[in-house]
Design a protein around this motif. Structure first.
Motif, PDB file in Angstrom:
ATOM      1  N   LEU A  92       0.821  -1.209   0.000  1.00 49.03           N
ATOM      2  CA  LEU A  92       0.000   0.000   0.000  1.00 49.03           C
ATOM      3  C   LEU A  92       0.861   1.267   0.000  1.00 49.03           C
ATOM      4  O   LEU A  92       0.461   2.295  -0.519  1.00 49.03           O
ATOM      5  N   PHE A 181      -7.864   1.275  -5.924  1.00 49.27           N
ATOM      6  CA  PHE A 181      -7.764   0.027  -5.161  1.00 49.27           C
ATOM      7  C   PHE A 181      -7.988  -1.179  -6.061  1.00 49.27           C
ATOM      8  O   PHE A 181      -7.320  -2.191  -5.949  1.00 49.27           O
TER       9      PHE A 181
ATOM     10  N   LYS B   5      -7.761  20.087 -13.346  1.00 51.96           N
ATOM     11  CA  LYS B   5      -6.576  19.849 -12.536  1.00 51.96           C
ATOM     12  C   LYS B   5      -6.980  19.242 -11.188  1.00 51.96           C
ATOM     13  O   LYS B   5      -6.354  18.342 -10.662  1.00 51.96           O
ATOM     14  N   ILE B   9      -6.231  14.951  -8.753  1.00 54.69           N
ATOM     15  CA  ILE B   9      -5.802  14.471  -7.439  1.00 54.69           C
ATOM     16  C   ILE B   9      -6.592  13.221  -7.094  1.00 54.69           C
ATOM     17  O   ILE B   9      -7.818  13.246  -7.005  1.00 54.69           O
ATOM     18  N   ASN B  10      -5.834  12.144  -6.928  1.00 54.91           N
ATOM     19  CA  ASN B  10      -6.514  10.894  -6.704  1.00 54.91           C
ATOM     20  C   ASN B  10      -6.423  10.490  -5.236  1.00 54.91           C
ATOM     21  O   ASN B  10      -5.406  10.000  -4.772  1.00 54.91           O
ATOM     22  N   ALA B  12      -7.633   8.199  -3.509  1.00 52.85           N
ATOM     23  CA  ALA B  12      -7.445   6.794  -3.144  1.00 52.85           C
ATOM     24  C   ALA B  12      -5.969   6.483  -2.904  1.00 52.85           C
ATOM     25  O   ALA B  12      -5.619   5.740  -1.995  1.00 52.85           O
ATOM     26  N   LEU B  13      -5.095   7.109  -3.702  1.00 56.81           N
ATOM     27  CA  LEU B  13      -3.657   6.861  -3.532  1.00 56.81           C
ATOM     28  C   LEU B  13      -3.171   7.337  -2.161  1.00 56.81           C
ATOM     29  O   LEU B  13      -2.330   6.699  -1.533  1.00 56.81           O
ATOM     30  N   TYR B  14      -3.725   8.473  -1.711  1.00 50.85           N
ATOM     31  CA  TYR B  14      -3.322   8.980  -0.392  1.00 50.85           C
ATOM     32  C   TYR B  14      -3.860   8.104   0.731  1.00 50.85           C
ATOM     33  O   TYR B  14      -3.214   7.921   1.751  1.00 50.85           O
ATOM     34  N   VAL B  15      -5.056   7.569   0.492  1.00 52.20           N
ATOM     35  CA  VAL B  15      -5.633   6.674   1.507  1.00 52.20           C
ATOM     36  C   VAL B  15      -4.715   5.459   1.692  1.00 52.20           C
ATOM     37  O   VAL B  15      -4.470   5.006   2.806  1.00 52.20           O
ATOM     38  N   MET B  16      -4.169   4.975   0.570  1.00 52.75           N
ATOM     39  CA  MET B  16      -3.272   3.813   0.650  1.00 52.75           C
ATOM     40  C   MET B  16      -2.045   4.100   1.515  1.00 52.75           C
ATOM     41  O   MET B  16      -1.524   3.226   2.183  1.00 52.75           O
ATOM     42  N   LEU B  17      -1.601   5.359   1.474  1.00 49.43           N
ATOM     43  CA  LEU B  17      -0.376   5.708   2.200  1.00 49.43           C
ATOM     44  C   LEU B  17      -0.587   5.787   3.711  1.00 49.43           C
ATOM     45  O   LEU B  17       0.373   5.716   4.480  1.00 49.43           O
TER      46      LEU B  17
END
Lengths: 295, 304
Positions: A92, A181, B5, B9-10, B12-17
């Motif tokens: 992740l 995801f 623009k 900003i996605n 979901a990618l930040y949630v993964m982090l």
């Protein structure tokens, strides 16, 4: 010339065989000692061939009441749960930082890098986990401190994702309306089997072989893993005699085969690793090469 | 335009982090701030922040003990010896393996060399114990006795331990070192060797004039990176393999074992945390330095 070549090859093989013996013979000593008779060991010492082949030590081990089986179960549970959690958290973190279009990517990479380069050391980490999280004598003590996310492994995964997953594939999946995801799970993960297999191997080895978290954070002997039990028995002969004997009072008394039992438990500590070894050595060598310089 | 623009900003990618960031925060970054206890007189009741500030007192007491010199000498000394020996043995084995013709034999040798790398240092300690135990050990009973020599009580004789620890360390790591060098030896283009053969080069000339010069950057990189961690030691090797024997402390106490012993006795916690911080800071500087030099030599191999 040909003759000279042959002579060289013979010497080459002899040297390599001697080194192989240097690596393997200590294991033979360990195995043979565990299958020996206690009295024979006391009189003649540990040996490369079993002295009076004897399974008494293993009978004590398998006598469920002495905590060795339980420690084994603990090790298995720690390895299984730890490896799964660690793989999840590693992937992740690695996937977003492998994406060039992630804003703030360099900040997240730096946070990871700096954590590898500089660490507060044992005492601050110990204070954090025991003082703030009261992790002492909990199952999490084996899983979380230090081992849960190894920065080097995150970097290995990140590099693999960045190099092996074409952004065109990710783009087209997005066009089809797949969420991040979903993309990670159904595209990135299946395409990254080699690196995930390698990481699974290294992470599970680290969990199975770990004894330091147990040493720092676990004091209850009914929570020992096999490695922690081994550590405790080696450094504390008294524990060996009392700790194990109190659970088996009557059945053994003074006749506990201490010398062979030690070796039998050590064999059990190494056994799972040695059983999987022939099947995973390819991943192991691959992982060492990839991880070497960067890890 | 602004809207487009914004869409980029996605989240979901930040949630993964998030899980990883929390882990870094609690496992690494907050504990870094706890290193201030090296400048405090730690009081369990008052905690890290409440304890009294004593400046460099802990460092002064650390460096005034004989221990500070011993742990420095042992940590750096063993590392230097280990670096040189693992380079020589790892490289030699890699070249010897490469000279073999049969791929099957190569794999078999590699596998047997890697076996010790797989097992825990706890199991290693048992194997060492089986060899060195005074009463039941293999060496005393099966080697010294037949030779008519007196048994040696290994765990109380410091003079043997520099050799024992070096041997154990090599035993555990030679397969790993061999594989690293082997992987770079096999990547050498066969054309070089063919050309050398035509020129009538001997085997030795080939090794010293082709193989080693070509894999030079791997050798330098590996060595520099190991030099970068010269302030760190394998805790298990120095604590568990000698069975924490106090008679051996002079030759087995390193910065890591010293810091661990500080946790166990509150009296020396201040000095131990000072030693820990000293290790972290010097270690950090050395890694940066090593990486800087690696970068100059071979940019590809640099860590960052």
């Amino acid at each position: 010339m040909v003759k000279k070549d042959k002579a060289f090859l013979i010497i080459d093989n002899i040297v390599l065989i001697l080194v192989a013996l240097f690596c393997i013979l200590p294991f033979v000593l360990l195995f043979s000692s565990s299958f020996s008779n206690e009295q024979a060991i006391l009189h003649e010492g540990y040996s490369l061939l079993p002295r009076h082949f004897d399974l008494t030590a293993y009978k004590y081990v398998l006598n469920g009441s002495n905590g060795i089986i339980r420690a084994y179960g603990y090790s298995a549970a720690v390895t299984l749960i730890g490896t799964v959690l660690s793989l999840v958290i590693t992937t992740l973190y690695a996937y977003p930082v492998s994406r060039k279009d992630l804003r703030g990517r360099s900040v997240f990479s730096f946070l990871l890098f700096f954590s590898i380069l500089f660490n507060g050391g044992l005492i601050p980490t110990y204070m954090m986990w025991t003082g703030t999280f009261h992790i002492k004598n909990t199952f999490a003590a084996y899983i979380v401190p230090t081992l849960l996310m190894n920065g080097f492994y995150v970097i290995m995964a990140r590099n693999f994702f960045a190099q092996n997953i074409p952004s065109a594939i990710l783009e087209s999946a997005k066009m089809d309306g797949a969420g991040e995801f979903k993309i990670l799970w159904s595209i990135v993960v299946p395409m990254s089997k080699p690196i995930l297999a390698t990481l699974t191997l290294f992470i599970s080895l680290n969990y199975w072989n770990d004894w330091q978290n147990g040493l720092y954070y676990v004091t209850k002997d009914n929570m020992y893993t096999i490695q922690v039990l081994l550590n405790r028995m080696l450094l504390d002969t008294l524990y060996m005699q009392q700790g194990l004997a109190k659970n088996m009072a009557g059945s053994i008394g003074a006749s506990m085969p201490t010398s062979t039992l030690k070796m039998a438990i050590a064999v059990l500590g190494a056994l799972p690793v040695m059983i999987i070894f022939p099947f995973v050595s390819k991943y192991l060598t691959g992982g060492i090469v990839v991880g070497a310089v960067k890890g | 335009m602004k809207k487009a623009k914004h869409k980029k900003i996605n989240w979901a990618l930040y949630v993964m982090l998030i899980p990883g960031l929390f882990y870094l925060l609690f496992n690494n970054y907050i504990p870094m701030t706890f290193t201030v206890i090296a400048f405090k007189k730690y009081n369990f009741q008052k905690g890290v922040w409440g304890s009294e500030f004593v400046g460099l007192e802990n460092f002064k007491s650390l460096f005034s003990t004989r221990d500070s010199w011993i742990i420095l000498r042992n940590t750096v000394g063993y590392n230097l010896v280990f670096i040189v020996i693992s380079l020589v043995i790892g490289l030699a084995l890699a070249i010897l393996l490469d000279e073999l013709k049969s791929g099957k034999a190569k794999r078999r040798y590699q596998m047997s060399y890697l076996l010790p790398y797989m097992i825990s240092i706890t199991v290693v300690s048992y194997i060492v114990y089986a060899l060195l135990s005074t009463d039941t050990g293999f060496i005393n009973n099966s080697i010294l006795k037949p030779l008519g020599l007196e048994p040696i009580s290994w765990y109380s004789r410091p003079k043997y331990w520099p050799f024992i620890l070096t041997a154990v360390n090599q035993w555990k790591w030679l397969g790993y070192n061999c594989i690293i060098y082997y992987s770079s030896v096999i990547s050498i283009d066969d054309g070089y060797y063919e050309a050398a053969a035509i020129d009538g080069a001997t085997r030795w000339q080939r090794i010293f004039h082709i193989t080693i010069p070509i894999i030079r950057s791997t050798i330098i990189t590996m060595t520099l990176l190991q030099l970068g961690s010269i302030f760190r030691s394998d805790f298990g090797l120095f604590y568990q393999v000698p069975m924490d024997s106090s008679a051996l402390m002079n030759v087995t106490n390193t910065i890591d074992t010293y810091v661990y012993r500080g946790i166990k006795s509150v009296g020396t916690l201040g000095m131990s945390s000072a030693a820990g911080l000293y290790q972290s800071v010097v270690g950090f500087v050395l890694v940066l330095l090593a990486n800087y030099v690696v970068r100059k030599i071979d940019k590809e191999s640099a860590m960052f």
